[in-house]
Write a protein that holds these residues in place. Structure first.
Motif, short mmCIF file in Angstrom:
data_model
loop_
_atom_site.label_atom_id
_atom_site.label_comp_id
_atom_site.label_asym_id
_atom_site.label_seq_id
_atom_site.Cartn_x
_atom_site.Cartn_y
_atom_site.Cartn_z
N VAL A 1 24.91 -38.83 -1.10
CA VAL A 1 25.45 -38.15 -2.27
C VAL A 1 25.38 -36.64 -2.02
O VAL A 1 24.30 -36.09 -1.82
CB VAL A 1 24.66 -38.52 -3.55
N ALA B 1 25.24 -33.44 -3.44
CA ALA B 1 25.04 -32.80 -4.74
C ALA B 1 25.47 -31.34 -4.72
O ALA B 1 25.93 -30.82 -5.73
CB ALA B 1 23.57 -32.91 -5.15
N GLU C 1 19.76 -26.73 -19.72
CA GLU C 1 20.17 -27.22 -21.04
C GLU C 1 19.06 -27.02 -22.07
O GLU C 1 18.60 -27.98 -22.70
CB GLU C 1 20.56 -28.70 -20.96
N VAL D 1 21.07 -42.18 -0.90
CA VAL D 1 20.82 -43.27 -1.86
C VAL D 1 21.22 -44.57 -1.19
O VAL D 1 22.40 -44.85 -1.02
CB VAL D 1 21.62 -43.07 -3.17
N ARG E 1 16.01 -39.67 -16.21
CA ARG E 1 17.36 -40.23 -16.18
C ARG E 1 17.41 -41.49 -16.98
O ARG E 1 16.49 -42.27 -16.97
CB ARG E 1 17.75 -40.53 -14.73
N PHE F 1 21.70 -36.12 -0.95
CA PHE F 1 20.72 -37.17 -1.26
C PHE F 1 21.13 -38.45 -0.57
O PHE F 1 22.31 -38.79 -0.53
CB PHE F 1 20.66 -37.43 -2.77
N SER G 1 29.17 -33.49 -15.89
CA SER G 1 27.91 -34.16 -15.55
C SER G 1 27.93 -34.62 -14.09
O SER G 1 28.95 -35.12 -13.60
CB SER G 1 27.73 -35.36 -16.48
N GLY G 2 26.84 -34.42 -13.41
CA GLY G 2 26.75 -34.85 -12.01
C GLY G 2 27.38 -33.87 -11.04
O GLY G 2 27.51 -34.17 -9.86
N SER G 3 27.73 -32.69 -11.52
CA SER G 3 28.41 -31.75 -10.62
C SER G 3 27.42 -30.93 -9.78
O SER G 3 27.83 -30.17 -8.91
CB SER G 3 29.31 -30.82 -11.44
N GLY G 4 26.16 -31.05 -10.07
CA GLY G 4 25.16 -30.41 -9.21
C GLY G 4 24.46 -29.22 -9.83
O GLY G 4 23.74 -28.49 -9.15
N LYS G 5 24.62 -29.03 -11.14
CA LYS G 5 24.02 -27.87 -11.80
C LYS G 5 22.49 -27.91 -11.71
O LYS G 5 21.85 -26.93 -11.31
CB LYS G 5 24.45 -27.84 -13.28
N SER G 6 21.92 -29.05 -12.07
CA SER G 6 20.45 -29.16 -12.02
C SER G 6 19.96 -29.07 -10.59
O SER G 6 18.90 -28.47 -10.33
CB SER G 6 20.00 -30.48 -12.64
N SER G 7 20.72 -29.65 -9.67
CA SER G 7 20.31 -29.60 -8.27
C SER G 7 20.18 -28.15 -7.81
O SER G 7 19.24 -27.79 -7.09
CB SER G 7 21.33 -30.32 -7.40
N HIS H 1 26.08 -27.36 -21.45
CA HIS H 1 27.35 -28.04 -21.69
C HIS H 1 28.07 -27.42 -22.88
O HIS H 1 29.18 -27.82 -23.22
CB HIS H 1 27.09 -29.53 -21.97
#
Ligand SMILES: Nc1ncnc2c1ncn2[C@@H]1O[C@H](COP(=O)(O)OP(=O)(O)OP(=O)(O)O)[C@@H](O)[C@H]1O
Ligand SMILES: [Mg+2]
Lengths: 404, 225
Positions: free
Chosen positions: B18, B20, B167, B13, A404, B11, B40-46, B199
């Protein structure tokens, strides 16, 4: 599902050689620790060997009578009551001859005096004894005769000199029949000793030997330093020992005031003393391994924090926590094992060098100490590598791979 | 087959929570080609991390080939990661000290496969990836596209059921991005399920099934078949 050992080793070696400076530092720390164990235990062991060989030259059937009582509770009482032990006399010594198992008796008086011939003069150890000493100690004559008379209770102005002393005083001249001055008296040289032979720290090559009573007169003392008793057989040692104590006790108005020691006892004592000395210095050296361990821990922690991505990746492609932990433990123990081997090599070379400088010292480190040093080093690697390895295993792969 | 039931991932924090992933229900058949898109930050990687067993959900159930894998031990999850799942990352994550072929062989080494067998399989895959003459090269000596191809080789060398690509073209130029996508689609045609987070709308459109994420929840799912 477990990685082959060779692969683990190969993987660790690959990781290690990426950071040669770091690896060298760890190797150095460990090898210094191990080398100091090897060197110090070598010195301790060398000292032990030196002393025990001194004493084993005494001969196995030998008993030594020394004035004063030790080894019983009586000692402490004597110290507090301020009593001093009675002197051992020449007659005490001669009285011991009665026993059938007693082969030879040699009374010993020691001192140091100035020995001179013509202009040459030097300080030398002086030994007072009788004719039996030669056989009893297995010494050899180079020239002439040894002291006269086993039961000699009179002074006579004759002496036997060691080979080195002869060389220094007489050079190439024949000393037999010459009159040398020992202290304030004249003694005629009747023999010279062959080179070689040591006696409890006294170099036989360096001494003057004179009759017991002459020595007593010279040093103005009625007492003996000790009495050497050679027993006919080893089995009779204990019996003769009791006989000696009883006889002297009877002669000393019922006071048991001598100590009789055998070579075995002396050897055993010195062996114990020097073994614990060796253990102590080895232990102190081992502490330096702890310091090395802390260094290893810190370096491994740095390594782990620098390799978080790698650790995360390994997990992503199927490594378990256990596997990650093993990989880092192997890395730590590999480094310590190599460092330990280097340390053993350094220690050995140093020992050889020390031996070269001091040939009398047989300072090879005992095998158990070398093995213990190696094991200790590897254990140090495992113990101090455990925390970093566990940290690596517990690392969150998502964080590690996220960037990150 | 993959079945996610009421998956949540929260998560912590500091003293903030958060969210996710929120109540994700999703079934993916074997061999599907699926794209996940969203801000971005919508939880795809999670989601991908949970699918790949790199992360465990805060609640909900994950079923893989009929077996609930949510509460398996680390050891058992590692076996599944090793044999059933292949990860492809945006940043390649090749080990810089290892050559291309060694990077590809790494999963087999961890799994304890013998060196001879490793060599055989690596050689074959290097050939299909067009990397045979790059086998001994270190990652730093390779272009971005070549690196990602090596990473794909590593992800598929154990013949997994699912490829999870987060990605995969994000760090590549258009041309090498296409190469990589072609390779991945080829693998999908051979039967591996392919799940791509991207993306790039054009790329997302290529997938047979498209999922859209907003704020940790699925808002669009074009569905199977
Ligand atoms: N380890 C973590 N600790 C705390 N919060 C996290 C963690 N990982 C993800 N998050 C949060 O969870 C949410 C989803 O993150 P995620 O990485 O899944 O998003 P994404 O859709 O992949 O975004 P991007 O397109 O930028 O990669 C974000 O708000 C992120 O900040
Ligand atoms: Mg992401």
């Amino acid at each position: 599902m477990s990685m082959a050992i060779v692969d683990m080793l190969g993987f660790s070696v690959g990781a290690i050689i990426r950071h040669p400076l770091r690896a060298t530092l760890m190797l150095l720390a460990i090898s210094i620790g191990v080398a100091s164990i090897v060197i110090l235990t070598g010195l301790g062991e060398g000292a032990r060997r030196y002393v025990t060989s001194e004493f084993s030259s005494l001969g196995t059937n030998l008993l030594i009578v020394i004035p004063g009582k030790t080894e019983t509770t009586g000692t402490a009482l004597n110290i507090f009551s301020g009593e001093t032990p009675r002197d051992l006399t020449l007659l005490d010594a001669l009285s011991l001859k009665q026993h059938a198992q007693v082969h030879r008796i040699a009374p010993v008086v020691v001192g140091a005096a100035n020995v001179s011939w013509q202009q040459l003069s030097r300080e030398a150890p002086v030994l007072g004894s009788n004719s039996e000493l030669l056989e009893l100690r297995n010494w050899k004559m180079a020239r002439g005769r040894f002291l006269p008379g086993a039961d000699n209770t009179r002074a006579s102005a004759v002496c036997v000199i060691g080979s080195k002393l002869r060389q220094e005083l007489f050079k190439n001249e024949n000393p037999i029949g010459k009159k040398i001055r020992i202290g304030d008296r004249q003694f005629r040289v009747i023999g010279t000793m062959a080179s070689g032979g040591r006696s409890i720290g006294v170099d036989v090559e360096d001494i003057v030997i004179i009759p017991t009573v002459s020595a007593q007169n010279l040093f103005n003392t009625p007492s003996l330093f000790r009495i050497l008793v050679e027993v006919r057989s080893r089995d009779a040692l204990e019996k003769v020992k009791q006989h000696i104590i009883k006889t002297i006790k009877a002669r000393h108005q019922g006071e048991e005031d001598v100590t009789v020691i055998s070579q075995d006892a002396v050897l055993g004592t010195f062996d114990r003393i020097f073994t614990s000395l060796t253990l102590t210095v080895g232990g102190i050296a081992a502490i330096s391994l702890t310091v090395a361990g802390i260094l290893i821990m810190n370096i491994m922690l740095v390594t782990v924090s620098q390799r978080t991505t790698e650790i995360g990746l390994l997990k992503a492609i199927g490594a378990s926590q256990h596997q990650i932990q093993s990989l880092f433990l192997i890395e730590a123990s590999l480094l310590t094992a190599v460092g330990a081997l280097a340390g053993i090599a350094i220690g050995y070379i140093s020992n050889l060098f020390i031996h070269y400088m001091f040939p009398a010292l047989d300072n090879m480190a005992p095998v158990w100490a070398v093995a213990a040093a190696f094991l200790l080093a590897v254990c140090t690697g495992l113990i101090f590598g455990a925390m970093p390895a566990r940290r690596a295993a517990r690392l969150d792969p998502i964080q590690a791979l996220a960037r990150r | 087959m993959i079945r996610l039931t009421d998956i949540n991932r929260v998560f912590q924090v500091g003293d903030q929570q958060v969210h996710a992933l929120r109540d994700i229900n999703l079934t993916i058949d074997n061999g599907e080609y699926l794209s996940i898109m969203g801000p971005s930050g919508s939880g795809k990687s999670s989601l991908l991390n949970i699918l790949g067993l790199l992360d465990n959900p805060s609640s909900g159930e994950y079923e893989l080939e009929g077996e609930v894998v949510t509460h398996l031990s680390d050891e058992q999850q590692a076996v599944i990661r090793s044999t059933q799942i292949g990860f492809v990352f945006q940043f390649f994550h090749l080990l810089p000290r290892l050559s291309a072929e060694e990077n590809i062989a790494l999963p087999m080494m961890l799994a304890g496969i013998a060196a001879a067998e490793r060599r055989k399989r690596t050689r074959k895959i290097l050939d299909t990836l067009g990397l045979t003459d790059r086998a001994k090269h270190k990652p730093e000596q390779l272009s971005g596209g070549q690196r990602q191809r090596v990473a794909i080789g590593r992800a598929t060398i154990m013949q997994p059921r699912v490829i999870l690509a987060d990605e995969p073209t994000g760090n590549l130029d258009r041309h090498s991005g296409h190469d990589v996508i072609n390779i991945l689609e080829n693998l999908n045609q051979q039967g591996m399920a392919l799940i791509i987070v991207t993306h790039d709308p054009e790329l997302g459109e290529r997938a047979h099934r498209k999922i859209r994420f907003v704020d940790g929840a699925i808002t669009v799912d074009t569905g199977s078949n």
